[in-house]
Structures are given as structure tokens and as C-alpha cells.
Scaffold this motif. Structure first.
Motif, PDB file in Angstrom:
ATOM      1  N   LEU A  83       0.867  -1.364  -0.058  1.00  0.00           N
ATOM      2  CA  LEU A  83       0.032   0.031   0.132  1.00  0.00           C
ATOM      3  C   LEU A  83       0.845   1.119  -0.140  1.00  0.00           C
ATOM      4  O   LEU A  83       0.443   2.352  -0.382  1.00  0.00           O
ATOM      5  N   GLY A  84       2.003   1.306   0.363  1.00  0.00           N
ATOM      6  CA  GLY A  84       2.931   2.223   0.681  1.00  0.00           C
ATOM      7  C   GLY A  84       3.724   2.738  -0.703  1.00  0.00           C
ATOM      8  O   GLY A  84       3.995   3.747  -0.810  1.00  0.00           O
ATOM      9  N   ASN A  85       3.894   1.638  -1.607  1.00  0.00           N
ATOM     10  CA  ASN A  85       4.701   1.861  -2.642  1.00  0.00           C
ATOM     11  C   ASN A  85       4.103   1.685  -4.017  1.00  0.00           C
ATOM     12  O   ASN A  85       4.564   2.390  -4.939  1.00  0.00           O
ATOM     13  N   ARG A  86       3.076   0.970  -4.049  1.00  0.00           N
ATOM     14  CA  ARG A  86       2.356   0.772  -5.576  1.00  0.00           C
ATOM     15  C   ARG A  86       1.683   1.917  -5.815  1.00  0.00           C
ATOM     16  O   ARG A  86       1.118   3.154  -5.372  1.00  0.00           O
ATOM     17  N   SER A  87       1.591   2.674  -7.362  1.00  0.00           N
ATOM     18  CA  SER A  87       0.801   3.666  -7.639  1.00  0.00           C
ATOM     19  C   SER A  87      -0.685   3.255  -7.520  1.00  0.00           C
ATOM     20  O   SER A  87      -1.334   2.277  -7.259  1.00  0.00           O
ATOM     21  N   ALA A  88      -1.583   4.317  -7.390  1.00  0.00           N
ATOM     22  CA  ALA A  88      -3.137   4.442  -7.064  1.00  0.00           C
ATOM     23  C   ALA A  88      -3.687   3.612  -8.238  1.00  0.00           C
ATOM     24  O   ALA A  88      -4.354   2.746  -7.857  1.00  0.00           O
ATOM     25  N   GLU A  89      -3.256   3.575  -9.298  1.00  0.00           N
ATOM     26  CA  GLU A  89      -3.875   2.853 -10.345  1.00  0.00           C
ATOM     27  C   GLU A  89      -3.463   1.445 -10.370  1.00  0.00           C
ATOM     28  O   GLU A  89      -4.703   0.743 -10.366  1.00  0.00           O
ATOM     29  N   HIS A  90      -2.675   1.078 -10.127  1.00  0.00           N
ATOM     30  CA  HIS A  90      -2.038  -0.280  -9.788  1.00  0.00           C
ATOM     31  C   HIS A  90      -2.854  -0.852  -8.541  1.00  0.00           C
ATOM     32  O   HIS A  90      -3.563  -1.972  -8.751  1.00  0.00           O
ATOM     33  N   LEU A  91      -2.873  -0.085  -7.449  1.00  0.00           N
ATOM     34  CA  LEU A  91      -3.697  -0.366  -6.297  1.00  0.00           C
ATOM     35  C   LEU A  91      -5.226  -0.705  -6.531  1.00  0.00           C
ATOM     36  O   LEU A  91      -5.840  -1.494  -6.055  1.00  0.00           O
ATOM     37  N   ARG A  92      -5.612   0.095  -7.263  1.00  0.00           N
ATOM     38  CA  ARG A  92      -7.116  -0.038  -7.752  1.00  0.00           C
ATOM     39  C   ARG A  92      -7.675  -1.466  -8.336  1.00  0.00           C
ATOM     40  O   ARG A  92      -8.420  -2.045  -8.059  1.00  0.00           O
TER      41      ARG A  92
END
Length: 316
Positions: free
Chosen positions: A194-203
Motif C-alpha cells: 500500500l505504501g509503494n504501488r501507484s494508485a492505478e495499480h492499487l485499484r
């Protein structure tokens, strides 16, 4: 990208002329608060800095000090916040959150989870310059455990870019295995992903997680963690999903409780007025069925209310 702020640069801007208007508004007996709030809420922050310089050049004194001596209460705090450059404002809010009596974790969580990587790097520089102290050192002195670790990761401002298709499934499985899938919780995994991935990736990871576990990642965080770590993880997830939704919820909570949390209300209205206030208004309406404008109207009064409504920019 279309501009999504509610406050735009004033078109026929003249810093010297604006400085004169403010000087007149504060001269003699009584203060013309209306003139002050109507002018300052209709200028961009960059323009306000130019007015500040023009004021000092014309009158030999600091505009912010002059405003402070004429105004009071919440209205004064709001005007001073508007006069502060955005990065300095974030830095001072963090400093106050860390250096006051106790730690204001809500402020830490709000700022650390919602600012961009670029903003983070600028905040660190300005914090050091203005408070001759390192933000990371101050955060570490005031926090502990996995909560501290995630704050430090966010502080690095080094989120990955784009979507790594190969990692989506694996991240979802790792999060599941770290939480619901085992006895006890592997917080490290949550923090790293959660701290390192991009917002698009996390979605995309959240979608995969839901398919895999049958529940939302938020439910898992609420079930597996507590306290500040839980609140920070949830804020990071919400910001990955939608920053305007995150701030709409923050505004709603600041007003819809016994007593208004004016610090939060002011901080969000000021810091998002030139970023995404139009989107926050749309989110607010969608989530709560009332307009942000009418909610502010019901919850605040006086010049403070008027200035907030100008920052809001319109009724939906």
C-alpha cells in the motif's frame, strides 16, 4: 488536465492595486472584512504572495501581521492560512501536529496519505528550512511501530508509476495471505504494497482482492489492524480509490458531528481550493445527497462562513 480548483488566478490582476484596497480596508476605525475576504478568496495563492510583496513595498510592513492585528478568531486563522504558500502551509500543519502537546495523528494521516510524491519532497525541504529540523526525525520521535514505518515510506515520495500487470494477482494474494488468510497479521506486507504501488495499480489490486476473498480490502484492514495504523492504511486505500472522495468524507465528518472541527474544515478548504475542490463538491453531493455549500452554510457563521463559501465556489 482541466483545472479542477474553485479558486482561479484573477484575470486582470494588479498586486499594487490590491495592496491599496487591503490597506484602505484596514485603515482608520473598524475593518472592512468584506473587502478583505472578497479580494483574497478571488486571488490564487501565487497572486496573494505578490500582493504581500507589493504591500510591504508600499507601506513598509508585513501584510500578514497587519491582517492579524485587525482580524480575530476563526476568520483570522482562515485568512492567515490563505496567505501561506501551499507547501509552507502543509509543513506548518505537520509541525504543529508533531510539536504540539501530544500528536495530532489525524493531521499526519490526512496530509501523508493524500499528497503527491513531488509535494512530499517539497514539504521535506520547506520543513527543514522553516523549522530547522528534519520531518522524518520528528515523525519518528512521535510515532512508533508499523504506523511509523508506513509514514516513513510515504514520506519518501517514491511511489511506483503506472500499473505492473504481472504484480496485480500476486499483490492481491500477498495481501490476502498477510491478513484474512492467516492467524495474526503480517503488517509488513500491507505497508510495503500500500505504501509503494501507484494508485492505478492499487485499484486493480483491490478488484483482484475482492474476487479472491469476497470482501473489500477496507474490511480486511478494519478486521486485522487497530488504532493509528488502521486509520492510516484506510486513508491510503481511500486516496488510491479517489482523493476527492477522501476529502469529501473528511469535510462531512468535520461538520456533521457535535461541534464543528474547524481546523479540519479550514485545512481541507484552503489546501484543496486550487487543486480539486470542484471534484470534492461532486463527490460530496454524490456521497451525502446534500451540497458542500449548504452544509457549510448550516455549520458556520459570519465572515468565516462567507470566506469558506467563496472558497467552495458554488452551490450544487
Amino acid at each position: 488536465m482541466a483545472y479542477r480548483g474553485s479558486v482561479r488566478p484573477f484575470v486582470n490582476f494588479n498586486a499594487k492595486h490590491d495592496a491599496e484596497i487591503l490597506h484602505k480596508a484596514m485603515k482608520g476605525i473598524g475593518t472592512d472584512e468584506d473587502a478583505i475576504l472578497m479580494l483574497l478568496t478571488a486571488r490564487s495563492n501565487d497572486q496573494r504572495q505578490q500582493i504581500k510583496a507589493a504591500y510591504k513595498k508600499a507601506y513598509g510592513k508585513d501584510l500578514v501581521s497587519a491582517l492579524k492585528s485587525e482580524l480575530g478568531g476563526l476568520f483570522e486563522s482562515l485568512i492567515v492560512a490563505l496567505m501561506t504558500p501551499p507547501i509552507s502551509y502543509d509543513a506548518s500543519q505537520l509541525h504543529k501536529a508533531l510539536k504540539g502537546a501530544g500528536t495530532d495523528d489525524d493531521v499526519l494521516i490526512e496530509i501523508m496519505s493524500s499528497r503527491t510524491s513531488e509535494q512530499m519532497k517539497d514539504i521535506i525541504k520547506v520543513y527543514k528550512k522553516e523549522f530547522t529540523s528534519k520531518l522524518e526525525k520528528d515523525i519518528c520521535g512521535d510515532t512508533s511501530g508499523h504506523y511509523q514505518k508506513l509514514l516513513v515510506i510515504l514520506l519518501q515520495g517514491s511511489r511506483e508509476e503506472g500499473v505492473d500487470e504481472a504484480k496485480i494477482e500476486k499483490d492481491a494474494k500477498d495481501l490476502y495471505a498477510a491478513g484474512e488468510g492467516k492467524f495474526g497479521t503480517d503488517e509488513e506486507k500491507f505497508i510495503t504494497i500500500l505504501g509503494n504501488r501507484s494508485a492505478e495499480h492499487l485499484r486493480k489490486v483491490f478488484d483482484a482482492y475482492k474476487k479472491l476473498s469476497g470482501s473489500e480490502i477496507e474490511d480486511s484492514i478494519e478486521g486485522e489492524t487497530t488504532g493509528n495504523l488502521e486509520n492510516l492504511l484506510l486513508a491510503v486505500v481511500k486516496c488510491a480509490r479517489s482523493v476527492p472522495d477522501f476529502f469529501a468524507e473528511g469535510l462531512y465528518k468535520s461538520m456533521r458531528r457535535a461541534g464543528t472541527d474547524d481546523n479540519t474544515l479550514m485545512r481541507i478548504m484552503v489546501s484543496r481550493s486550487e487543486v480539486d475542490m470542484l471534484d470534492i463538491r461532486a463527490s460530496f453531493k454524490k456521497m451525502y445527497g446534500a451540497s458542500l455549500y449548504s452544509t457549510i452554510q448550516e455549520d458556520t457563521t459570519g465572515d468565516y462562513q462567507k470566506a469558506l463559501l467563496y472558497l467552495c465556489g458554488g452551490n450544487d
